[in-house]
Write a protein that holds these residues in place. Structure first.
Motif, short mmCIF file in Angstrom:
data_model
loop_
_atom_site.label_atom_id
_atom_site.label_comp_id
_atom_site.label_asym_id
_atom_site.label_seq_id
_atom_site.Cartn_x
_atom_site.Cartn_y
_atom_site.Cartn_z
N TYR A 61 -45.70 -16.45 30.33
CA TYR A 61 -46.09 -15.27 31.09
C TYR A 61 -47.56 -14.92 30.87
O TYR A 61 -48.32 -14.75 31.82
N ARG A 96 -43.39 -4.02 26.33
CA ARG A 96 -43.07 -2.95 27.27
C ARG A 96 -41.59 -2.67 27.23
O ARG A 96 -40.77 -3.59 27.36
N ASP A 130 -48.32 -2.11 35.51
CA ASP A 130 -47.60 -3.30 35.08
C ASP A 130 -48.32 -4.53 35.65
O ASP A 130 -48.40 -4.69 36.87
N PRO A 131 -48.86 -5.38 34.77
CA PRO A 131 -49.66 -6.51 35.28
C PRO A 131 -48.87 -7.45 36.19
O PRO A 131 -49.43 -7.96 37.17
N ALA A 132 -47.59 -7.68 35.89
CA ALA A 132 -46.81 -8.60 36.73
C ALA A 132 -46.71 -8.07 38.14
O ALA A 132 -46.92 -8.77 39.13
N ARG A 133 -46.41 -6.79 38.22
CA ARG A 133 -46.29 -6.15 39.53
C ARG A 133 -47.63 -6.13 40.24
O ARG A 133 -47.75 -6.47 41.43
N THR A 186 -50.32 -8.09 39.92
CA THR A 186 -50.81 -9.37 40.42
C THR A 186 -50.05 -9.80 41.67
O THR A 186 -50.64 -10.32 42.62
#
Lengths: 330, 413, 294
Positions: free
Chosen positions: A232, A246, B92-95, B97
């Motif tokens: 990740y 998180r 939230d970095p995943a969201r 990007t």
């Protein structure tokens, strides 16, 4: 022990092969956005499958899997930094992965010995606390650079865009997770875990080595989760403590499993697909209110499909079968 | 009345989810003739939502003005209107990007930034690789500007240079302050600024007594304040965000922790802060990335004053410096496009590199790395006097004189 | 060791702990009586603060005087949440599903708060705060002391109710053995709803007190939920005394570790204490095992 399980029907094999073929072709036809969605589904779906190794069979629900996710990410990231540019990025990633998995093995054993004695909600809270401690420690001591964050090197592979490359890595991760889960489920270990889930004390009385089985499942789950964390952060290219430690990551794994169907291999994957599409596609454009709608969907899911979507399908299926049988008998 | 059965409810629910997914799944090509779309994400839910909302108001105000008041802008002989397409990244970095990638795929060429380096950096990686520009007003971590990115710009000077004006001010204070202490929280933004402040103070011979770090969400600063009372510095600097600054100052008042000068990096700029403290706020100094009293000409709005009046006509939310900065991001974009005479990203980027204008926010000029010029765009220093903020430094912009040492909490009544 | 500093730290910890106790007692009740971890607890706390703010802004009611109104409103909300959503989910699926329900509810309520009040930092002020005072060299923060007094009063009231009112005894009986309690003619469904209501009411009251001491924003709810977790595990589940003990312990750990080790480390200490407690004495200091442990 094979006798416990029916052989896998051909239709399931065919479906799995079809899905896999689709998954391999996908990166060459889909847009980068769709690939990123697929990446997330594979990663978090795979993580949810890994979570199910313990949580799916038993009531040992870890509320702190972000602990291993973050532990792996930090272990690999910091080691990669130490190795420096003398090693290629791929070498750093692979060494980092091995290191992360090893560290999480040690950590999981160390934390499991006391914590796995706790039952039900207390285990959940203990894991939550464990994740909080690791998160705080990574931020507090400058050695770990968690507060400021640090970049990770860019992994390249000839002929593949970054988004395609990481898609394949996440796909691989997901496959490993699924394979481990299926193997566990179909082994003596899986049967033992199911017994523990039904009644731990009785299981122990009947000679199931409960402590050892729980430990093995927990450690396997932790190692997979750590590997996911490494991939990740390499995919993101920059990490801080807030990137990995998180609470919502821990909660999402449970959520995906519950939405799809706990204790199954397809359930967490279906749950991840639905929830990620819902929050990032359907509601992705909304600036506000999307949290409220996500909450409403969650509640609707639990009320309408308490055993997850798979449970729902099974119910519908058996109802149809029943109806057919009734019709067939005059 | 028919009772809706569980199966009907399920069916309806499923159908609506599937339907809306299908609708939203295919990326739309938005950038058709004559419309320029700005993309980007903001943390609209999560700890930074307040700043997110301020920034969003700034973007919306500028776009509205360009479209409604100016009827669009002519660039290279063609008239363009503007469109805003920002999404919530929930920090939230995943969201973030994924959503940014969607906009890149949809053909958005111009991005506005989010907040916090753990979100901005991964997003910047994507826009940079795709050759898209990002101009942002939310993140100032050094790392953003030291990656060698060519398409990333920020209106603030990088964190390590954010203390240049403050240190200059400290040099001019009479009697010369001998010591400072710093309170920071355990996050990238606060830590970076605390380090920069400490380094600057040391350089001019002010002793740094303590750098006290608190957890990211401060509910109790009593132990840090006990240390401050036992070893009182001439200047106490807090590099905390608004909410934490308010916790600290309220507890300072309650525990009679007095220092000759309190410098709260963020917090006093907010009307809510001054309202909450009343007369006790007097004497607190802060960084002012922007102040209403400083009038600059603006190529879109005319000048700061007309910007403020337009903003207040069209919005209910009080104006903050992030809001003005966000509007300036758009103004800067428009000016660069005009100068380039094109909306080709590479050309606009070159124009941004060379830009040297003033906006309602103040001067805009970027360093080679893309962050704000530390002298031109460096923060002014303000002090609360009679419930209002006076600019006390640099001397050219002065609207008031620094009061030092400030009265004790008890004296402020 | 410097005596004044030691006593100052002790007093600061007590004050902080009193407030933690009140904010956690509701969480503890639900956990004890229903065996449910209420992830919407933090948002109940915040709703109390925001309701206090609304009452002050629209009707000019002093926040401390608004506590009964806020409690009543949150009682209704809490009971409704239990009757409409949580009860159904627990019946249909498992106790664990209540986690998803309460998490979903917290998302909805948080967005509702943002819609009404915006994401901005807010604060409460009251005319009835005690002035800051001194005991020897020790300084006592007036606002916080007021909070402590109010917390102790409310906890005392709850204790009286639990041990002397009929409904309180029914709650305790249900907590110990709901099946047996049912045989004795106690309507468990009603008790569950009442428990949820009381829990929300006390969370709301603590929200007002927290708002008087610290500024708050809609995103603080996770913090207060986590705090309640820690407090309850430290003290023991299902009783006001347990919550009080846990809260005070948490307060002291927090202030002493910040003072003598470094402010930064207080969270590490708090969660380590939690983990240690779980391992050594999973049922808390008071050690009464309830449903959650099974």
């Amino acid at each position: 022990m094979r006798g416990f399980h029916k052989p896998v029907p051909a239709t399931v094999w065919a479906l799995a092969a079809l899905l896999l073929a689709g998954a391999v072709v996908l990166p060459f036809v889909a847009s980068p956005f769709h690939l990123r969605l697929a990446q997330q589904i594979l990663l978090f779906g795979g993580l949810a499958v890994a979570w199910n190794l313990l949580g799916g069979f038993t009531t040992y629900w870890s509320f702190g899997h972000a602990a291993f996710f973050g532990l792996g990410a930090f272990a690999a990231g910091l080691l990669g930094q130490q190795l420096g540019a003398e090693f290629s990025v791929a070498a750093r990633l692979i060494i980092g992965l091995a290191f992360a998995v090893a560290i999480s093995l040690v950590a999981a054993v160390a934390v499991a010995l006391p914590v796995l004695r706790l039952r039900g909600i207390y285990f959940a809270i203990a894991m939550l606390a464990f994740a909080q401690i690791l998160g705080e420690v990574s931020k507090t001591f400058d050695l770990f650079q968690g507060a400021m964050g640090f970049p990770l090197p860019l992994l390249k592979f000839p002929g593949l865009e970054k988004v395609q490359l990481f898609y394949f890595l996440f796909l691989l991760f997901c496959l490993v997770s699924v394979a481990v889960f299926v193997l566990v489920k179909r082994s003596r270990l899986g049967v033992g875990l199911t017994c523990i889930g039904q009644d731990e004390d009785t299981a122990a009385m009947l000679g199931v080595p409960t402590e050892r089985y729980k430990l093995v499942a927990f450690v396997l789950s932790a190692m997979l989760t750590a590997a996911g964390g490494v991939l990740y952060v390499y995919g993101l290219g920059f990490m801080t403590s807030e990137t990995v430690f998180r609470i919502d990551i821990s909660l999402n794994l449970i959520l995906f499993s519950m939405v799809g169907g706990i204790g199954t291999v397809a359930g967490p994957l279906i749950g991840a697909t639905i929830m990620i599409l819902l929050t990032q596609v359907v509601l992705g454009d909304l600036l506000d209110l999307h949290m409220m709608l996500t909450g409403a969907v969650l509640i609707a899911m639990v009320i309408l499909a308490p055993k997850g979507l798979l449970g729902l399908f099974r119910r519908a299926w058996s109802r149809r079968r029943l109806a057919e049988t009734v019709e067939a008998t005059p | 009345m028919t009772k809706i059965s569980r199966r009907t409810a399920l069916g309806l629910f499923g159908a609506s989810v599937v339907g809306s997914t299908a609708l939203r799944f295919a990326p739309a090509r938005a950038q058709d003739g004559g419309v320029i779309r700005f993309g980007g994400s903001l943390g609209m839910s999560g700890r930074y939502a307040e700043t997110g909302l301020n920034i969003r108001h700034g973007y919306e105000t500028a776009i509205k003005y360009l479209n409604e008041e100016m009827g669009g802008v002519e660039i290279g002989g063609k008239a363009y209107r503007f469109e805003l397409g920002i999404v919530d990244d929930a920090s939230d970095p995943a969201r973030a990007t994924t959503l940014i990638q969607r906009q890149v795929d949809e053909g958005v060429d111009f991005f506005l930034g989010s907040y916090g380096s753990n979100v901005v950096l991964p997003c910047a990686g994507i826009t940079e690789a795709a050759g898209k520009i990002m101009v942002q007003v939310g993140a100032s971590a050094d790392q953003i500007f030291t990656q060698g990115y060519d398409y990333i710009f920020g209106l603030f000077p990088r964190a390590s240079r954010a203390w240049v004006t403050s240190i200059e001010l400290f040099k001019t204070i009479e009697p010369k302050p001998k010591s400072v202490s710093i309170i920071a929280t355990n996050g990238a933004f606060s830590k970076l600024n605390a380090e920069a402040a400490a380094a600057g103070c040391k350089e001019i011979g002010i002793e740094v007594l303590d750098v006290l770090e608190l957890p990211e969400q401060v509910t109790d600063a009593s132990s840090a304040l006990a240390t401050i009372r036992s070893r009182t510095p001439d200047i106490l600097i807090t590099t905390t965000v608004d909410q934490n600054s308010l916790v600290i100052v309220r507890q300072m008042i309650a525990t009679e922790t007095n220092v000759p000068l309190l410098y709260q990096f963020l917090g006093p700029q907010l009307p809510a802060y001054r309202e909450s403290l009343g007369a006790k706020a007097t004497g607190v100094i802060m960084q002012l990335p922007w102040d209403a009293s400083l009038d600059f000409s603006d190529p879109v709005f005319g000048d700061t004053e007309s910007y403020i009046s337009y903003y207040n006509e069209t919005n209910k939310r009080p104006l903050s410096y992030h809001t003005v900065g966000a509007s300036a991001c758009i103004t800067t974009y428009v000016e660069a496009m005009r100068a380039a005479g094109s909306i080709d990203p590479a050309a606009v980027r070159d124009a941004l590199d060379a830009i040297d204008i003033t906006t309602a926010f103040g001067p805009v000029k970027f360093t080679e790395d893309g962050d704000g010029d530390p002298i031109l765009m460096g923060a002014k220093i303000g002090q609360v006097q009679d419930g209002k903020i006076k600019v006390i430094f640099p001397t050219d912009f002065k609207t008031g004189e620094l009061v030092y040492p400030t009265p004790t909490w008890a004296q402020k009544g | 060791m410097d005596g004044t500093l030691f006593f100052q730290t002790l007093v600061d910890g007590l004050i902080l702990g009193g407030i933690f106790s009140l904010s956690a007692v509701g969480f503890s009740l639900i956990f004890g009586v229903l065996g449910i971890v209420n992830l919407a607890h933090g948002i109940f706390v915040l709703l109390g603060a925001y309701l206090g703010l609304a009452l002050k802004q629209t009707m000019g009611i002093d926040p401390l005087a608004a506590i009964p109104i806020v409690c009543a409103a949150l009682f209704v909300l809490g009971a409704l949440l239990q009757l409409t959503l949580v009860a159904g989910a627990v019946r249909r699926s498992s106790l664990m599903s209540s986690l998803l329900i309460t998490f979903g509810a917290s998302l909805i309520l948080r967005d509702a708060v943002i819609l009404v009040f915006g994401p901005d930092v807010q604060f409460l002020s009251s005319a009835w705060l005690v002035d800051t005072f001194h005991i020897g060299d020790v300084i006592v923060d007036g606002a916080r002391a007021t909070g402590l007094i109010a917390s102790l009063l409310l906890l005392g009231l709850l204790s009286l109710a639990l041990y002397h009112l009929k409904v309180g005894r029914a709650m305790r009986a249900t907590a110990q053995q709901d099946f047996a309690a049912g045989l004795c003619g106690i309507d468990a469904r009603r008790i569950y709803a009442v428990t949820f209501g009381i829990s929300a009411a006390f969370a709301g009251a603590s929200g007002i007190i927290i708002g008087l001491i610290n500024p708050f924003s809609p995103f603080d709810d996770t913090y207060w939920t986590l705090n309640a977790f820690v407090t309850v595990v430290l003290g023991g589940v299902g009783s006001p005394v347990g919550a009080l003990l846990g809260g005070l312990l948490l307060g002291e750990i927090s202030t002493f570790s910040s003072q003598y080790v470094g402010s930064l480390y207080s969270n590490v200490f708090i969660f380590s204490a939690l983990l240690l407690m779980l391992i050594v004495r999973p049922n808390g200091l008071l050690g009464n095992a309830y449903k959650g442990s099974v």
